[in-house]
Design an enzyme around this catalytic site. Structure first.
Site, mmCIF file in Angstrom:
data_model
loop_
_atom_site.group_PDB
_atom_site.id
_atom_site.type_symbol
_atom_site.label_atom_id
_atom_site.label_comp_id
_atom_site.label_asym_id
_atom_site.label_seq_id
_atom_site.Cartn_x
_atom_site.Cartn_y
_atom_site.Cartn_z
ATOM 1 N N SER A 128 0.844 -1.212 0.000
ATOM 2 C CA SER A 128 0.000 0.000 0.000
ATOM 3 C C SER A 128 0.875 1.256 0.000
ATOM 4 C CB SER A 128 -0.975 0.003 1.183
ATOM 5 O OG SER A 128 -0.307 0.237 2.395
ATOM 6 N N HIS A 170 8.838 3.295 8.778
ATOM 7 C CA HIS A 170 8.652 2.454 9.964
ATOM 8 C C HIS A 170 7.397 2.900 10.702
ATOM 9 C CE1 HIS A 170 9.807 -0.204 13.215
ATOM 10 N NE2 HIS A 170 9.437 0.755 14.041
ATOM 11 N N ILE A 186 15.939 -7.888 7.358
ATOM 12 C CA ILE A 186 17.041 -7.106 7.926
ATOM 13 C C ILE A 186 18.214 -7.210 6.963
ATOM 14 C CG2 ILE A 186 18.716 -6.995 9.827
ATOM 15 C CD1 ILE A 186 16.455 -7.699 11.697
#
Ligand code: GRF
Length: 227
Positions: free
Chosen positions: A24, A116, A99
């Site tokens: 999105s 984030h 990561i």
């Protein structure tokens, strides 16, 4: 004498977007009419729904499936090769759930940004909304930042704050935060593409020219008589 001004050849920047899931945020970038070329969308998962959305927008897609690599180093090396084939100026992590190794991050120093779902440095890592609710914080939000090898701690470009409501669940809070992610992510990329931000020697993001405004968010709402 010829006074015709010389044409200024400003090269348009090119970006590559990395996703793992719904996409999105990626869609928000594709719809934002950014001043750059979106060269490709790359996913570490072949089944990421965002890949179909990218195709609908006519963007090249690639899959570098992390499961096919024995360790992070070999996955990151292949991912870097794939990214470099597009020669991007900026690499955008839009819900990219891997990561990255310090070597990968160093290769793209100051060219790699992430979104984030928390007001960093609070709630780095996973399950940010559930943890915010558990702590009873009244304000939560999202952050766009440069990626460094210190996960979720790179220089902050822009943040948006939202109130946490009494009847919030992790899902309702996530939806309120996600709406703001879709607003601030395109803004951050627009600034970067237009060279409107720089990094100070202390590693802080500075705006080259921005009218600052102070609009406090108080949550819960204060009674007007005492405000
Ligand atoms: C977003 O909340 C993003 O901040 C986080 O993962 C979610 C991805 O959502 N890293 P989407 O794939 O962009 O819809």
């Amino acid at each position: 004498m010829n006074h015709k001004p010389e044409s200024v050849n400003v090269a348009i920047k090119s970006i590559v977007i990395l996703i793992s899931g719904h996409g999105s945020n990626m869609r928000a970038l594709l719809e934002a009419d950014l001043p750059c070329k979106i060269a490709a969308v790359i996913s570490n998962r072949a089944d990421a729904p965002g890949l179909e959305i990218a195709k609908q927008y006519g963007i090249a897609t690639k899959v570098v499936a992390h499961r096919n690599y024995p360790d992070r180093e070999s996955f990151d090396a292949e991912l870097a090769l794939c990214i470099d084939s597009y020669r991007p100026d900026l690499i955008v992590l839009a819900g990219f759930m891997r990561i990255l190794t310090p070597q990968f991050v160093a290769r793209y120093q100051n060219k790699l940004i992430n979104i984030h779902p928390s007001l960093l440095p609070a709630y780095s890592g996973l399950s940010t909304h559930a943890r915010a609710l558990q702590d009873g914080v009244k304000i939560h939000g999202c952050t766009v930042h440069f990626v460094t090898s210190d996960v979720d701690h790179g220089p902050i470009i822009i943040q948006a704050a939202v109130p946490v409501l009494m009847d919030d669940t992790p899902a309702t809070l996530a939806a309120r935060v996600l709406d703001q992610e879709h607003r601030i992510f395109p803004q951050a990329i627009r600034w970067l593409c237009n060279d409107e931000i720089s990094l100070s020697t202390e590693g802080k993001v500075q705006m080259k020219c921005l009218e600052q405004s102070g609009c406090p968010l108080i949550s819960p709402k204060m009674e007007l008589a005492h405000a």
